[in-house]
Design a protein around this motif. Structure first.
Motif, PDB file in Angstrom:
ATOM      1  N   GLY B 111       0.842  -1.152  -0.011  1.00 16.50           N
ATOM      2  CA  GLY B 111      -0.527   0.136   0.205  1.00 16.50           C
ATOM      3  C   GLY B 111       0.942   1.213   0.242  1.00 16.50           C
ATOM      4  O   GLY B 111       0.206   2.091  -0.669  1.00 16.50           O
ATOM      5  N   ALA B 112       1.771   1.249   0.607  1.00 18.05           N
ATOM      6  CA  ALA B 112       2.900   2.499   0.757  1.00 18.05           C
ATOM      7  C   ALA B 112       3.477   2.530  -1.201  1.00 18.05           C
ATOM      8  O   ALA B 112       3.740   3.371  -0.958  1.00 18.05           O
ATOM      9  CB  ALA B 112       4.227   1.849   1.524  1.00 18.05           C
ATOM     10  N   SER B 114       1.444   1.863  -3.650  1.00 19.07           N
ATOM     11  CA  SER B 114       0.142   1.604  -4.644  1.00 19.07           C
ATOM     12  C   SER B 114      -0.941   2.257  -4.113  1.00 19.07           C
ATOM     13  O   SER B 114      -1.251   2.487  -2.753  1.00 19.07           O
ATOM     14  CB  SER B 114      -1.000   0.204  -4.477  1.00 19.07           C
ATOM     15  N   GLY B 115      -1.919   3.174  -4.515  1.00 19.01           N
ATOM     16  CA  GLY B 115      -2.730   3.884  -3.961  1.00 19.01           C
ATOM     17  C   GLY B 115      -4.236   3.491  -4.847  1.00 19.01           C
ATOM     18  O   GLY B 115      -5.378   3.989  -4.295  1.00 19.01           O
ATOM     19  N   ALA B 153      -4.423   0.114   1.065  1.00 21.93           N
ATOM     20  CA  ALA B 153      -3.289   0.906   0.153  1.00 21.93           C
ATOM     21  C   ALA B 153      -4.334   2.397   0.067  1.00 21.93           C
ATOM     22  O   ALA B 153      -3.306   3.015  -0.115  1.00 21.93           O
ATOM     23  CB  ALA B 153      -3.737   0.493  -1.101  1.00 21.93           C
ATOM     24  N   VAL B 154      -5.299   2.306   1.025  1.00 24.24           N
ATOM     25  CA  VAL B 154      -6.286   3.831   0.626  1.00 24.24           C
ATOM     26  C   VAL B 154      -5.969   4.558   1.794  1.00 24.24           C
ATOM     27  O   VAL B 154      -5.311   5.483   1.928  1.00 24.24           O
ATOM     28  CB  VAL B 154      -7.775   3.324   0.050  1.00 24.24           C
ATOM     29  N   ILE B 156      -3.092   4.137   3.760  1.00 24.95           N
ATOM     30  CA  ILE B 156      -1.811   4.116   3.614  1.00 24.95           C
ATOM     31  C   ILE B 156      -1.568   5.238   2.590  1.00 24.95           C
ATOM     32  O   ILE B 156      -1.665   4.675   1.208  1.00 24.95           O
ATOM     33  CB  ILE B 156      -1.106   3.198   3.526  1.00 24.95           C
ATOM     34  N   PRO B 157      -0.509   6.676   2.470  1.00 32.47           N
ATOM     35  CA  PRO B 157      -0.142   7.308   1.475  1.00 32.47           C
ATOM     36  C   PRO B 157       1.273   6.721   0.465  1.00 32.47           C
ATOM     37  O   PRO B 157       1.548   5.613   0.766  1.00 32.47           O
ATOM     38  CB  PRO B 157       0.810   8.213   1.986  1.00 32.47           C
ATOM     39  N   PRO B 158       0.337   6.907  -1.163  1.00 31.63           N
ATOM     40  CA  PRO B 158      -0.062   7.302  -1.557  1.00 31.63           C
ATOM     41  C   PRO B 158      -1.582   6.584  -1.283  1.00 31.63           C
ATOM     42  O   PRO B 158      -1.697   6.004  -1.404  1.00 31.63           O
ATOM     43  CB  PRO B 158       0.635   7.665  -2.973  1.00 31.63           C
TER      44      PRO B 158
END
Ligand code: NA
Ligand code: NA
Lengths: 175, 435, 313
Positions: B111-112, B114-115, B153-154, B156-158
């Motif tokens: 997730g860090a 993938s957005g 993933a949503v 955790i940024p981005p």
């Protein structure tokens, strides 16, 4: 019935060809974007049109694949309630479902044609660091809708004549 | 007939159609289009049909979806799933539910990079689902843990969705992105605890691997997890060093996994490129079909005034703040059953955000809270996009019902996380206040 | 009667565009003595930016705002300003020029009428400069910089600057600025504050790019023609008053942002030699964009020279 199956399978082959083309475009977009990133980072230069070509490619990728996805039964359905119903009822519901799909996408195809015709009439152009006419992109959307409508009709017909459709991801259709 | 009544009838038709087994995208599109025709006429409805398909797909931003899918399929061909499994079972296999737990942690790490919630769910369906099933994991537990892990993933940024919130509510995007970091990790931890509790109660859902491994074997197995870690490190570093944007990360990720697959198979032949590409485009088509038809339905729901009516009712209430928070949550959870995330935010935030600001809540905190709500909506039936994606990417290994059934404990975990966020807002506000 | 207004603008944006849209809707009700109202649908919930002209023309909504530069082929004449970047007019001047052109040359409204649309008002954007991560004192400093580009006029202009045009989405631009994927983006102060770009890029280069156009406050033509004369008069007057009100609110916003920049935000406003920019107009690529409009305007029988002279330094 066997004629219908032959038509359906031939049609499926054509859809697979469309799908392969869409797949190759996806791969090409990947290469294009990565090349652009590398050039920009290392050489402070860009591949002109990366943004615009990617934008134009995505509708082609999606709409040339819609019908193939239906051919393979890949569009999401909820069968939790219907699977316990008697087979004839399931069949009728199935036919209704396929006809509903045909109605929606025939309507969408008609609308898509209007958009295509307007795009041709005003000579609509994608403008950015490169330029190209948008009418082919609009046409691909219309074309994809037509392909999907035909697939829904073939599926409705298959069910009506007593055939079975592919389960999601099962490729075979049995008479 | 009043527009509100038309809106209500349309909503009922949506549920009926879905339960009758019509393709979800067909029901959404058909109810949306005929609903619009009932509200403003056939010509008007047709005009939206002539624009919505082009508008939604003619977008650089959305190219990230097929490219993340491609990345997932290449990662599978490169055997990253098997390798991850090798490594994680050696370390966590002794733990009951260990593979599901390590998948959750993996998705958080991913997730860090993938957005996209949907993209992450796809990648991990490809990576971990076959392995979990092969090891005798329960279908529902395996698929549901992946569907919910995708939502990390949503948080955790981005995160594209957080940016959408920032724009819609005029809040600091930088602060919002930073704010999601700790809640994302906390939520990942909550999910791991949930898995642990589920298998504690029902040990049969996740068999334990009884093989004993030496420390040497365990350390060597890390080498196997290396390629995936390398991909994640490359993407994270590339994003933070400004080599590419979050949207471009999809293409970079796909290219990296393609190279790994090339190395694994010593050439392009073993990858079976045509099959990989066909799988990619079929899943892409499925996702976009749902996205676009959900948009048509959203347009109908908005124009019918149902969405506005709900907001007007809220502002009129005279109750304690926490009741409003519960009501707002219920709105998101119920609308989230039917709508996709950006459309849901666009329709609801103009109503809910002013209400929450009036009550004195922090805009950054509310952003994280809403994103969590919307992401819970992404795994609830009947329109749970993450579940659709997991099912579609599972190659028929699981049914949609399996995924939804397994999600009950995870949705409860989501509620627990909401309560935690409400009681301890510092989880979201600690980092941004220190910027 | 209750009319509908469909807009891409989120209400929560709270910027000059959103606030004056609400003002217009309130005024309409007041000036018709509550006889007519407009219901607002915010945030593209009914039609996205690219859908609004079709949606309005076919009666999905009665009123709506059309982002003109998205439709250079469907409404080339009304896009005049968009082909001429940079140009010397500010926000109010551009709006008044559009009003004047619509009055003097029937081609402007005919272009919209042929698409079943009517322009009730005009909303130009604010005057643009360039927001950068590093100070820029003159054209030489732009050499090799990566500048965010979009639309049809900026790529040519940015290349003429000796810089690299980088096409990225609006949603990606914040991160792209933060991580130096791009060094600069053309924008105005109010918008830069709205998108928060000023959190990360601390130099506003006061480059006279001019105010671009902008948004048509458009109507479904049938709705407009179907109104009684009294209501139509209210709409016409309201359109004219809107421009003044919008320009006033926008100016307030800009002043507030500039003050904020001087204070806590710490954004430095740097003067840019005007002649460095105006010299670029002679670049063949920039000229080609302008010639494209001129050709279309001549084809429509417009007295091109009169209009072009207003768009030149
Ligand atoms: Na993320
Ligand atoms: Na849902």
């Amino acid at each position: 019935m066997s004629t219908l199956m032959r038509v359906r399978s031939l049609y499926g082959r054509f859809l697979t060809l469309c799908g392969l083309f869409a797949g190759l475009m996806t791969f090409a977009v990947m290469c294009l974007v990565v090349t652009n990133v590398v050039l920009r980072y290392l050489f402070n230069s860009t591949v002109p049109g990366t943004f615009e070509l990617t934008e134009g490619a995505l509708p082609l990728i999606i709409f040339l694949s819609l019908a193939l996805t239906q051919f393979h039964g890949g569009h999401i359905r909820v069968v939790v309630l219907t699977q316990s119903l008697p087979v004839p009822v399931q069949r009728v519901l199935g036919i209704v479902a396929m006809l509903a799909g045909a109605v929606l996408f025939a309507w969408a195809a008609k609308a898509g044609w209007t958009a295509f015709a307007k795009s041709v009439a005003i000579n609509e152009i994608e403008r950015g660091s490169i330029r190209y006419p948008l009418a082919p992109v609009r046409f691909a959307i219309f074309f994809g809708m037509v392909l999907l409508t035909v697939q829904f009709l073939l599926d409705a017909l298959t069910l009506a004549l007593g055939g079975r459709l592919a389960d999601a991801h099962g490729d075979e259709v049995e008479p | 007939m009043s527009n509100l009544v038309i809106g209500a009838i349309g909503t009922a038709c949506l549920f009926a159609g879905i339960l009758m087994g019509v393709n979800v995208m067909v029901v959404l599109g058909l109810v949306g289009a005929f609903g619009l025709a009932a509200l403003v006429g056939f010509g008007a409805a047709t005009s939206l049909l002539s624009t919505v398909f082009f508008e939604t797909t003619h977008s650089f931003h959305f190219s990230v979806i097929p490219l993340f899918l491609l990345m997932g399929f290449f990662a599978m061909r490169a055997g990253l799933g098997e390798d991850l499994f090798e490594a994680t079972t050696k370390w966590l296999g002794g733990l009951r539910g260990g593979l599901a737990i390590s998948t959750t942690m993996g998705a958080a790490a991913f997730g860090a990079a993938s957005g996209s919630s949907v993209g992450t769910a796809t990648v991990f369906t490809k990576l971990a689902l076959p392995e979990m099933l092969a090891r005798g994991y329960d279908k529902s537990l395996a698929s549901a843990s992946i569907a919910i892990a995708g939502t990390l993933a949503v948080m955790i940024p981005p995160s594209a969705l957080v940016v959408v919130y920032g724009i819609l509510t005029d809040s600091s995007i930088g602060a919002l992105l930073v704010a999601g970091f700790i809640p994302g990790i906390v939520f990942a931890f909550v999910l791991c605890v949930t898995i642990w509790l589920v298998v504690l109660r029902r040990p049969d859902l996740a068999p334990v691997d009884t093989t004993q491994y030496s420390l040497r074997e365990k350390l060597l197995s890390l080498r196997l997890a290396g390629p995936l870690v390398l991909v994640i490190v490359c993407i994270v570093t590339g994003l933070y060093a400004g080599v590419f944007t979050p949207t471009e990360a999809g293409a970079v990720g796909a290219a990296l996994t393609f190279v790994l697959a090339l190395i694994r198979h010593k050439g392009v032949r073993g990858i079976d490129l045509p099959a990989t590409l066909l799988e990619t485009i079929r899943t892409s088509a499925m996702i976009f079909a749902i996205l676009i038809s959900a948009l048509l339905f959203s347009k109908f729901l908005a124009l019918s005034g149902v969405a506005n009516a709900v907001g007007g009712f809220l502002t009129g209430l005279d109750v304690a703040p926490w009741v409003i928070v519960v009501l707002v949550s219920l709105i998101y959870l119920s609308l989230g059953m039917m709508m996709d995330a950006p459309a849901l935010l666009a329709i609801t935030l103009p109503i809910t955000h002013p209400v929450m600001m009036d009550l004195g809540f922090d805009p950054i905190w509310f952003g994280i809270f809403v994103v969590l709500l919307v992401e819970i909506g992404a795994v609830t039936p009947p329109v749970g996009i993450n579940c659709f994606v997991v099912q579609a990417a599972s190659d028929g290994r699981v049914r949609l019902e399996d995924v939804f059934k397994g999600l009950v404990p995870f949705v409860l975990a989501g509620f627990a996380m909401l309560v935690l966020l409400y009681l301890v807002p510092q989880i979201a506000l600690f980092l941004p206040k220190r910027m | 009667e209750t009319f509908t207004w469909i807009t891409f603008k989120p209400q929560g944006a709270g910027d000059a565009q959103a606030r004056t849209t609400q003002w217009l809707v309130d005024e309409f009700e007041a000036r018709t003595d509550g006889e007519h109202q407009i219901e607002l649908f915010w945030g593209g919930s009914v039609a996205a930016t690219g859908e609004i002209p079709e949606a309005l023309a076919n009666g999905v909504g009665d009123f709506g705002d059309i982002i003109t530069p998205y439709f250079p082929d469907a409404m080339p004449l009304n896009n005049a300003v968009g082909f001429f970047i940079p140009q010397p007019m500010g926000t109010l001047e551009v709006g008044e020029a559009m009003e004047r052109w619509h009055e003097e040359y029937p081609q402007f409204s005919e272009e919209l009428e042929s698409q079943n649309l009517h322009a009730m008002g005009f909303r130009p954007l604010e005057t643009y400069g360039m927001l950068c991560r590093e100070p820029v004192e003159g054209i030489g400093d732009l050499e090799g910089k990566r500048i965010r580009s979009y639309g049809f006029a900026y790529p040519a202009l940015i290349e003429a600057m000796g810089a690299t045009p980088v096409s990225i989405t609006t949603a990606d631009t914040y991160e792209a600025l933060e991580r130096s994927v791009v060094d600069c983006t053309p924008i105005g102060p109010a918008l830069a504050r709205g998108w928060k770009y000023d959190e990360i890029a601390k130099y506003y280069i006061d480059m006279p790019l001019g105010a671009s156009f902008g948004h048509l406050l458009a109507m479904n033509l049938d709705t407009y023609q179907g109104m009684d004369e009294e209501t139509r008069a209210v709409v016409d007057q309201l359109g004219a008053d809107y421009l003044q009100e919008y320009a006033r609110v926008l100016e307030e916003d800009r002043a507030r942002v500039l003050e904020l920049w001087q204070g806590e935000m710490g954004v430095e406003v740097i003067d840019f030699p005007e002649e460095d920019l105006t010299a670029l107009v002679d670049d063949p690529q920039v000229q080609a964009v302008r010639d494209e409009w001129i050709a279309k305007a001549e084809e429509a029988g417009l007295p091109v020279d009169e209009i072009v002279s207003e768009l030149q330094f």
